[in-house]
Design an enzyme around this catalytic site. Structure first.
Site, PDB file in Angstrom:
ATOM      1  CG  ASP A  77       0.373  -0.538   2.612  1.00 31.93           C
ATOM      2  OD1 ASP A  77       0.959  -1.591   2.904  1.00 31.93           O
ATOM      3  OD2 ASP A  77      -0.091  -0.295   1.478  1.00 31.93           O
ATOM      4  CD  GLU A  90       6.292  -3.121  -1.156  1.00 33.43           C
ATOM      5  OE1 GLU A  90       6.204  -2.864  -2.372  1.00 33.43           O
ATOM      6  OE2 GLU A  90       5.413  -3.742  -0.538  1.00 33.43           O
TER       7      GLU A  90
END
EC number: 3.2.1.99
Length: 513
Positions: free
Chosen positions: A63, A256
């Site tokens: 991420d 997401e």
């Protein structure tokens, strides 16, 4: 798409010239792939112990958020570590904390700086655990960095897995390397809210000066809320924002990791999102809008807040020859070198186990229609150069990047335990194609149904624009961007291409002979 074609007539070259001074040199000799060692090994088990953290330059990346700040590219990422052992870290005096920090001058060699925070902010811990029966808040997820005046703002999220109990907070510093001062909460959610407060991405609207934060997950979709530029906090207290994107079955079809950027020449805002489970078929999609807060539409003009799956698809699990392959190729950061050249950073999970998390950075290009496309290979600092039609003659490996066809059972948008390896029709595998001197081509290609089919056709090359056109079995794939790059699987410098087919799926290629 006509308006974008018109724009690109005047802006094509500066948009296409990404990742350095494109076509900086020109040679008369016909190009052939040349040996060149990889900058690092993909398998990092030898440096996976807690005390090896200073060697994690490109390892344990998950991420990421990346931005060029001064002389360095700074990267911040989720504190996800292969084989993490907090007891061992404490015993050996390793400063294990939360939000990993790295920096690099060339996007190839990365220095691991340590962790941004010494602990999870107490306010976030209290919110999550008090609304999740004492569970969650064990680490910090998905940070996002953005400068403002003489300060640096680091957004982050704390959550309980599989629940909407989450907290997005903000910390500030006068240096990209900290120390960081906690400034407060942006958005917090629980089981009573439609949205989930994770994965922040922040942008300032170029026209209005308004600040917007995109955030969210498979729980109800992605949302966008207005921020106060002066404080970095939400403009209207208690505001959760408006819906931006969603999928039909959010309990199964994961969505997401919004990442929002603005392209000044195209005057478009691009919203990159991630589909499906992070350890296996994780893939990147993109949409665009005239405004930072949306609405966003996809390759076919469909609204992404509708319930249809959207395209283009830019990255997905893939395997070229001579490698075990990569899964989990999503949750991306998109950024520039401040000179008009764009890059994408994301995790790649080394197959077949898909547990080692390695940094992938790819050059990002924009097609004449104004859509971003990603390099098939990771960036390794390859010098740019000009190519002729003769340089393209030879044998190529090609991949058609498609969405997975296999239907999995998921929990909270993720795979169930024991299903961590890719299955048939989840791999994007390479085939071979030969470009002949006479303008014909032949070989194999994956069709829309994941079948390997024989194909014959013709090809042409627009030299000035560096675009490859192929017509295969009457299927035209146009505007494939040709550029110099590194072949990681064969450890050579070679020619690469990337682009989109008529279905909004990426098409990748590299010359191997």
């Amino acid at each position: 798409m006509n308006e974008y074609t018109d724009i690109m007539k005047n802006l094509f070259l500066p948009v296409l010239l990404v990742a350095g001074s494109f076509f900086a040199s020109c040679t008369s000799a016909v190009f052939t792939p040349t040996p060149s060692a990889n900058p690092w090994d993909d398998n990092y088990l030898s440096v996976a112990k807690m005390e090896d953290y200073r060697q994690w330059g490109t390892y344990n990346v998950h991420d990421p958020s990346c931005r060029k700040l001064g002389d360095y590219y700074y990267m911040y990422s989720t504190d996800a570590i292969f084989g993490e052992n907090r007891k061992e870290a404490r015993e050996k005096g390793v400063p294990l904390g939360f939000i990993q920090m790295r920096r690099s001058k060339d996007l190839v060699h990365w220095e691991f700086l340590g962790w941004a925070f010494p602990e999870i902010p107490e306010e976030a811990v209290q919110w999550v655990q008090s609304h999740a029966n004492g569970q969650g808040a064990t680490n910090i997820w998905a940070p996002y960095i953005i400068p403002y005046k003489d300060k640096y703002r680091l957004y982050y999220c704390v959550s309980a897995f599989g629940r909407k109990t989450s907290y997005i907070g903000l910390a500030e510093s006068t240096s990209p390397e900290g120390p960081w001062t906690q400034k407060g909460c942006i958005v917090k959610t629980d089981d009573s809210t439609a949205m989930n407060a994770i994965d922040p991405s922040v942008i300032a609207d170029e026209s209005t000066g308004k600040w917007w934060m995109h955030y969210g997950s498979f729980f109800g979709g992605l949302y966008c809320v207005e921020l106060n530029p002066e404080t970095g906090l939400v403009l209207n207290e208690g505001d959760w924002g408006h819906l931006v994107a969603r999928r039909a079955n959010y309990r199964k079809d994961n969505l997401e990791a919004p990442e929002i950027i603005y392209h000044p020449e195209l005057k478009q805002y691009y919203l990159f999102t991630s589909y499906d489970p992070l350890m296996t078929t994780y893939n990147v999609r993109v949409s665009r809008s005239d405004a930072a807060e949306g609405p966003f539409t996809d390759y076919f003009g469909k609204a992404v807040k509708d319930t249809t799956n959207n395209f283009p698809i830019l990255t997905a699990p893939y395997r070229f020859e001579n490698h075990t392959g990569w899964a989990g190729t999503a949750h991306c950061a998109v950024f520039s070198d401040n000179e008009g050249n764009y890059f994408m950073a994301h995790q790649g999970r080394l197959s077949p186990q898909n547990q080692l998390m390695v940094l992938h950075i790819r050059q990002l290009f924009f097609t004449p229609e104004g859509w971003p496309v990603a390099s098939p290979e990771r960036y390794a600092g390859t010098a740019s150069r000009q190519f002729s039609k003769e340089d393209l003659v030879g044998e190529w490996e090609i991949i058609r990047v498609q969405e997975p066809a296999y239907e999995r059972q998921l929990e909270a948008g993720q795979i169930l335990w024991g299903e961590g390896e890719l299955k048939e029709k989840e791999w994007n595998l390479s085939t071979r194609m030969t470009l002949a001197k006479d303008g014909t081509c032949k070989g194999q290609m994956t069709d829309n149904e994941w079948n390997i089919v024989q194909m014959n056709g013709k090809w042409s090359f627009l030299t000035e624009k560096h675009l490859l056109m192929v017509d295969l079995n009457s299927e035209k794939i146009e505007n494939l961007v040709i550029f110099a790059g590194h072949d990681w699987e064969n450890e050579t410098e070679t020619i690469l291409f990337t682009g989109l087919d008529s279905r909004g799926r990426s098409v990748w290629g590299k010359r191997i002979k």
